[in-house]
Motif scaffolding. Structure first.
Motif, PDB file in Angstrom:
ATOM      1  N   LEU A 179       0.832  -1.276   0.170  1.00 37.90           N
ATOM      2  CA  LEU A 179      -0.040   0.002   0.070  1.00 37.90           C
ATOM      3  C   LEU A 179       0.853   1.295   0.060  1.00 37.90           C
ATOM      4  O   LEU A 179       0.491   2.220  -0.760  1.00 37.90           O
ATOM      5  N   ILE A 180       1.863   1.336   0.594  1.00 37.23           N
ATOM      6  CA  ILE A 180       2.691   2.485   0.669  1.00 37.23           C
ATOM      7  C   ILE A 180       3.353   2.415  -0.637  1.00 37.23           C
ATOM      8  O   ILE A 180       3.502   3.777  -1.246  1.00 37.23           O
ATOM      9  N   ALA A 181       3.962   1.392  -1.011  1.00 41.71           N
ATOM     10  CA  ALA A 181       4.685   1.512  -2.551  1.00 41.71           C
ATOM     11  C   ALA A 181       3.674   2.011  -3.495  1.00 41.71           C
ATOM     12  O   ALA A 181       4.209   2.771  -4.310  1.00 41.71           O
ATOM     13  N   SER A 183       1.159   3.777  -3.148  1.00 42.04           N
ATOM     14  CA  SER A 183       0.602   5.037  -2.850  1.00 42.04           C
ATOM     15  C   SER A 183       1.844   6.151  -3.571  1.00 42.04           C
ATOM     16  O   SER A 183       1.555   7.182  -4.261  1.00 42.04           O
ATOM     17  N   ILE A 184       2.835   5.737  -3.200  1.00 37.30           N
ATOM     18  CA  ILE A 184       4.022   6.872  -3.626  1.00 37.30           C
ATOM     19  C   ILE A 184       4.222   6.531  -5.103  1.00 37.30           C
ATOM     20  O   ILE A 184       4.539   7.603  -5.745  1.00 37.30           O
ATOM     21  N   MET A 185       4.557   5.252  -5.908  1.00 39.29           N
ATOM     22  CA  MET A 185       4.917   5.248  -7.096  1.00 39.29           C
ATOM     23  C   MET A 185       3.682   5.872  -7.901  1.00 39.29           C
ATOM     24  O   MET A 185       4.037   6.121  -9.171  1.00 39.29           O
ATOM     25  N   SER A 186       2.510   5.462  -7.465  1.00 38.49           N
ATOM     26  CA  SER A 186       1.328   6.107  -8.538  1.00 38.49           C
ATOM     27  C   SER A 186       1.778   7.602  -8.478  1.00 38.49           C
ATOM     28  O   SER A 186       1.418   8.089  -9.813  1.00 38.49           O
ATOM     29  N   LYS A 187       1.957   8.307  -7.619  1.00 37.55           N
ATOM     30  CA  LYS A 187       1.852   9.763  -7.439  1.00 37.55           C
ATOM     31  C   LYS A 187       3.353  10.179  -8.424  1.00 37.55           C
ATOM     32  O   LYS A 187       3.239  11.006  -9.138  1.00 37.55           O
ATOM     33  N   LYS A 188       4.250   9.525  -8.206  1.00 35.70           N
ATOM     34  CA  LYS A 188       5.553   9.693  -9.290  1.00 35.70           C
ATOM     35  C   LYS A 188       5.383   9.321 -10.700  1.00 35.70           C
ATOM     36  O   LYS A 188       5.873   9.972 -11.467  1.00 35.70           O
TER      37      LYS A 188
HETATM   38  N1  URA Z   1       4.193   8.255   1.599  1.00 34.02           N
HETATM   39  C1  URA Z   1       3.082   8.299   0.868  1.00 34.02           C
HETATM   40  O1  URA Z   1       2.940   9.103  -0.250  1.00 34.02           O
HETATM   41  N2  URA Z   1       2.027   7.355   0.853  1.00 34.02           N
HETATM   42  C2  URA Z   1       2.087   6.289   1.842  1.00 34.02           C
HETATM   43  O2  URA Z   1       1.496   5.302   1.987  1.00 34.02           O
HETATM   44  C3  URA Z   1       3.307   6.379   2.758  1.00 34.02           C
HETATM   45  C4  URA Z   1       4.097   7.595   2.599  1.00 34.02           C
END
Ligand code: URA
Length: 440
Positions: A179-181, A183-188
């Protein structure tokens, strides 16, 4: 397709199909799935995990849930950087100008501080006149002309993450690698750069408290990046102590300037050189060691600092305060925190240091709270330093003395003093790329 069946499949340890993941994200963003069903699926993912393929599919569905930034109108390779968040982490504002001064474009969207961690956007906005809410056309124009620009997240970028992150926050499902991966990678991925450098923090001030967990998170993110054709490298960097000496907003900008002048704290300088080296490597400028020397050269010749001033001015900021940080507005109250005993500082609970800076006014308790740009902490001593009882170990800045006194109580609880010097720890613990994990 029924959400009930998707939840039951993951609850029983099944692997979700691409169509099931797509259905979940599309319907949830459209408001067709209630939060209680989305929460149940998040908890099932938390407990059962996801395969690399499921995680990549989740990431791509999230990335495509809103606008996708197309940077192809800007010539050259665009490199993005992301930090998982820390205390005293002002690296973006040092490495983006260094890298841009060597001809590599950085079109960066950053966040605000929340909780104990600071945010690049708040730090930038402490520069009088500077705007981070630029429209897309202005953002692109500055990246083209100057080489780097750092703005807040604009438009409808990854709405799936906005909804899911808020839900994870209240359902105890934040701390889950897929879920963290995603969340971060979708934005990148939605932000459009060709290559991505991840700074995965580890230690008491980070999401991931151990190096092994940080490596697992980095591997998951590198795998997603490579899976979707974005070359991705991650450095695992230490957040068991604040990075540099200054924690706040304007005082962190002062430290950005001193570091770009070659006069910054050693830990901050070394981490920035490693980050810049890896961004340059990703942009095809050579091997990481040769790129590190290039980055160091841009500090020595002043071009990194000149680029930072150029970027700030292009965003409306007053470069006079960067040339002379004494011009930043000063906090009304100043307060020195003394060492409680003789000995060595053996540890600094970094999360608690971050919370103390929030108490001073440098961060926000809740989204939307105002920030006091002149508040913060200057660490006069750090882990590994020898101290005498009563000697000042930190200087606090705030709007009034009462804030300093209550923050000092928090800070004192963060500092451990012992009778033996602690063993040194690496600033960069590992580098994770498609080729594997290198440990340092
Ligand atoms: N930073 C994010 O953007 N998403 C997370 O889930 C955790 C840290």
């Amino acid at each position: 397709m029924r959400m009930y069946d998707i939840i039951a499949k993951k609850r029983d340890g099944g692997v979700l199909s691409d169509e099931e993941i797509q259905f979940f994200i599309t319907s949830y963003v459209a408001g067709e799935i209630p939060d209680y069903q989305a929460s149940a699926l998040l908890m099932a993912i938390f407990l059962r995990g996801m395969t690399p393929h499921e995680t990549a599919q989740l990431t791509m569905c999230m990335a495509h849930s809103g606008d996708m930034v197309d940077l192809s109108a800007i010539d050259g390779i665009k490199v993005d950087k992301h930090s998982t968040g820390g205390v005293g982490d002002k690296t973006t504002l040092i490495v983006a100008p260094i890298v841009a001064s060597l001809g590599v474009k950085v079109a960066k969207m950053s966040g605000r501080g929340l909780g104990h961690t600071g945010g690049t956007i708040d730090k930038m906005e402490s520069i009088p006149g500077l705007h981070t809410d630029l429209d897309r056309a202005r953002f692109f124009e500055i990246v083209r002309r100057v080489g780097c620009c750092v703005v807040g997240q604009t438009g409808n970028l990854v709405p799936a993450d906005k909804k899911l992150y808020a839900l994870r926050d209240v359902t105890a499902t934040v701390n889950c690698i897929p879920l963290i991966a995603s969340s971060i990678m979708s934005k990148k991925i939605a932000a459009g750069s060709d290559c991505i450098l991840l700074d995965v923090k580890t230690g008491s001030g980070a999401f991931m408290k151990t190096v092994e967990d940080s490596i697992k998170l980095a591997q998951a993110m590198v795998e997603i990046g490579e899976h979707v054709g974005r070359q991705t490298v991650a450095l695992i960097t230490d957040m068991d102590r604040p990075l540099g000496c200054n924690i706040g907003n304007a005082i962190e900008i002062e430290e950005v300037c001193s570091t770009l002048h070659g006069e910054g704290p050693e830990d901050l300088t070394e981490v920035c050189l490693d980050l810049a080296a890896n961004m340059l490597y990703l942009a095809g400028k050579g091997a990481p060691t040769a790129c590190r020397a290039l980055a160091r050269g841009q500090i020595a010749n002043g071009q990194g600092f000149a680029k930072f001033c150029e970027m700030a001015a292009a965003q409306g900021g007053n470069p006079a305060v960067l040339e002379n940080p004494a011009l930043f507005p000063k906090a009304a109250a100043e307060y020195d925190v003394p060492a409680a005993a003789d000995g060595w500082i053996t540890a600094m609970d970094t999360e608690k240091c971050g919370i103390a800076s929030v108490e001073l006014g440098a961060g926000r308790e809740q989204k939307g709270d105002p920030v006091d740009y002149s508040a913060g902490i200057v660490l006069l001593k750090k882990t590994g330093d020898c101290v005498c009882r009563g000697e000042p170990i930190a200087r606090f800045y705030a709007a009034d003395k009462q804030k300093c006194v209550s923050a000092a109580q928090l800070f004192e609880g963060a500092v451990s003093i012992g009778q033996e010097a602690p063993a040194p720890v690496p600033l960069v613990h590992a580098r994770v790329s498609a080729a594997g994990v290198e440990r340092f």
